[in-house]
Design an enzyme around this catalytic site. Structure first.
Site, PDB file in Angstrom:
ATOM      1  N   ALA A 112      -9.102   5.836   4.215  1.00  0.00           N
ATOM      2  CA  ALA A 112      -9.078   6.847   5.254  1.00  0.00           C
ATOM      3  C   ALA A 112     -10.124   7.804   5.296  1.00  0.00           C
ATOM      4  O   ALA A 112     -10.857   8.084   4.366  1.00  0.00           O
ATOM      5  CB  ALA A 112      -7.715   7.781   4.960  1.00  0.00           C
ATOM      6  N   GLY A 113     -10.344   8.320   6.512  1.00  0.00           N
ATOM      7  CA  GLY A 113     -11.307   9.342   6.733  1.00  0.00           C
ATOM      8  C   GLY A 113     -12.676   8.923   7.258  1.00  0.00           C
ATOM      9  O   GLY A 113     -13.552   9.573   7.808  1.00  0.00           O
ATOM     10  N   LYS A 136       0.769  -1.175   0.297  1.00  0.00           N
ATOM     11  CA  LYS A 136      -0.097  -0.025   0.050  1.00  0.00           C
ATOM     12  C   LYS A 136       0.937   1.355  -0.039  1.00  0.00           C
ATOM     13  O   LYS A 136       1.554   1.601   0.897  1.00  0.00           O
ATOM     14  CB  LYS A 136      -1.030   0.047   1.113  1.00  0.00           C
ATOM     15  CG  LYS A 136      -1.861   1.230   1.360  1.00  0.00           C
ATOM     16  CD  LYS A 136      -2.438   1.545   2.303  1.00  0.00           C
ATOM     17  CE  LYS A 136      -2.850   2.947   2.590  1.00  0.00           C
ATOM     18  NZ  LYS A 136      -3.425   3.236   4.119  1.00  0.00           N
ATOM     19  N   GLY A 144      -7.535   9.529   9.692  1.00  0.00           N
ATOM     20  CA  GLY A 144      -7.636   9.795  11.400  1.00  0.00           C
ATOM     21  C   GLY A 144      -8.800  10.946  11.551  1.00  0.00           C
ATOM     22  O   GLY A 144      -8.914  11.021  12.864  1.00  0.00           O
ATOM     23  N   ASN A 193      -8.760   2.364   9.787  1.00  0.00           N
ATOM     24  CA  ASN A 193      -8.059   2.284  11.170  1.00  0.00           C
ATOM     25  C   ASN A 193      -8.482   2.706  12.309  1.00  0.00           C
ATOM     26  O   ASN A 193      -9.047   2.019  13.362  1.00  0.00           O
ATOM     27  CB  ASN A 193      -6.427   2.428  11.008  1.00  0.00           C
ATOM     28  CG  ASN A 193      -5.642   1.831  12.002  1.00  0.00           C
ATOM     29  OD1 ASN A 193      -4.473   1.507  11.814  1.00  0.00           O
ATOM     30  ND2 ASN A 193      -6.000   1.181  13.368  1.00  0.00           N
ATOM     31  N   THR A 194      -8.380   3.998  12.347  1.00  0.00           N
ATOM     32  CA  THR A 194      -8.752   4.745  13.339  1.00  0.00           C
ATOM     33  C   THR A 194     -10.051   4.517  13.822  1.00  0.00           C
ATOM     34  O   THR A 194     -10.722   4.549  14.926  1.00  0.00           O
ATOM     35  CB  THR A 194      -8.249   6.198  13.230  1.00  0.00           C
ATOM     36  OG1 THR A 194      -7.039   6.470  12.706  1.00  0.00           O
ATOM     37  CG2 THR A 194      -8.550   7.115  14.609  1.00  0.00           C
TER      38      THR A 194
END
Lengths: 72, 257
Positions: free
Chosen positions: B187-188, B100, B161, B209-210
């Site tokens: 993301a986001g 990635k 994040g 992830n976050t």
């Protein structure tokens, strides 16, 4: 002789090869990448590559991560 | 959903939810959250081994590469040279040719440096890597990445994040219409509805992830995300009704008094 491992100076015996260094550090050979003086070493060369005085060695592995870097 | 597999560069993936492995309390929580999410692709970062603490555990002791596709990232790389170096190290560490690819442009936004991304992708593709690029929500850049040989693109929903959800749904829709490779929204994402929406638009997968690791109850959020991605995918395939300004009755007039 002295070498640099992951940014820290380290004293090792003469004629040590990469496998020997990894054993001394008790690291699992399967899951690391080794870079010597900015050159990535093939896993098959761990036994044959003899370290030399002043070599700068980076031993890398996988850690938890998503995108970007965090300070935690 | 059993037959609805995602294929990228000849590899089949069961889950359309992909997860990062950062920011968890410990490896046990990481493993529990990932198992709850049902994800079979997990991203990892490449870092120096801790050589001073000999008892330090390895993430891969918990996530067996036989059961998960380990997707190394180049997170934290701000230059083409660094990103290429980290990708090569990841491959040398022996997991696979997948990467990635992140080339970050700026610390505050963590937005991709798309010029650097294309340059790094070219180098790595030439070396045989399967490059999954973390890119901006820019349809032109996405197409360029496909043109140089990326087998999928990973446009962001919002800054890494940030939890803002899909900031630019129209650009994302254009990317989904124009590129002919799988699109993984990366993301986001903040909560389940963000992930469902991305899938309803037609994204092939969502990576986060976050949103999971940072939730008050990460394992519960992992479960929520699993259902959100599945629901969004099913809704996309079912085909939603068009939006109309005025009402359309659902009960017949016939038979009324």
């Amino acid at each position: 002789m002295h070498i640099q491992v992951n940014g820290e100076s380290r004293r090792v015996r003469e004629e040590i090869n990469v496998t020997g260094l990894l054993q001394d550090l008790q690291l699992n050979v399967e899951r690391v990448a080794v870079e010597i003086n900015l050159e990535i070493l093939d896993r098959g060369d761990f036994d044959v590559r003899i370290l030399e005085e002043g070599d700068r060695i980076e031993i890398m592995s996988f850690i938890g991560g998503g995108g970007g870097i965090s300070d935690s | 959903m059993r037959d609805d597999r995602l294929t990228i560069a000849g590899r089949e993936f069961r889950s359309r939810l992909w997860v990062g492995t950062g920011k968890y309390k410990d490896f046990i929580e990481t493993k529990k959250a990932i198992d709850m999410s049902g994800a079979d692709v997990v991203t990892v970062a490449v870092r120096r081994v801790n050589i001073t603490d000999r008892n330090s555990e390895n993430l891969l002791d918990y996530l067996d590469p036989k059961h998960y596709t380990i997707l190394p990232n180049t997170a934290g790389c701000y230059t083409v040279e660094d990103a290429v170096r980290y990708a090569r190290l990841a491959r040398a560490a022996g997991v696979s040719d997948l990467v990635k690819l992140e080339v970050i442009g700026d610390e505050r936004t963590l937005f991709p440096d798309t010029a650097g991304l294309i340059e790094a992708a070219k180098i790595l593709i030439k070396e045989g890597f399967v490059v999954l690029p973390y890119t901006n929500d820019d349809p032109i850049v996405a197409q360029k990445l496909v043109d140089i040989g990326c087998p999928a693109v990973m446009p962001l929903a919002a800054p890494i994040g940030s939890g803002l959800g899909i900031r630019n749904p129209y650009n994302l829709k254009i990317i989904l219409e124009t590129v002919n490779v799988p699109v993984i929204v990366d993301a986001g994402v903040g909560t389940a509805s963000d992930a469902a929406l991305a899938m309803e638009y037609g994204a092939d997968a969502v990576l986060m992830n976050t949103a999971i690791a940072g939730a008050q109850e990460p394992i519960a959020m992992a479960e929520a995300m699993k259902y959100a991605v599945e629901a969004g995918r099913l809704a996309y395939k079912a085909g939603r009704i068009p939006r109309k300004l005025y009402a359309t009755a659902s009960s017949p007039i016939e038979g009324m008094l």
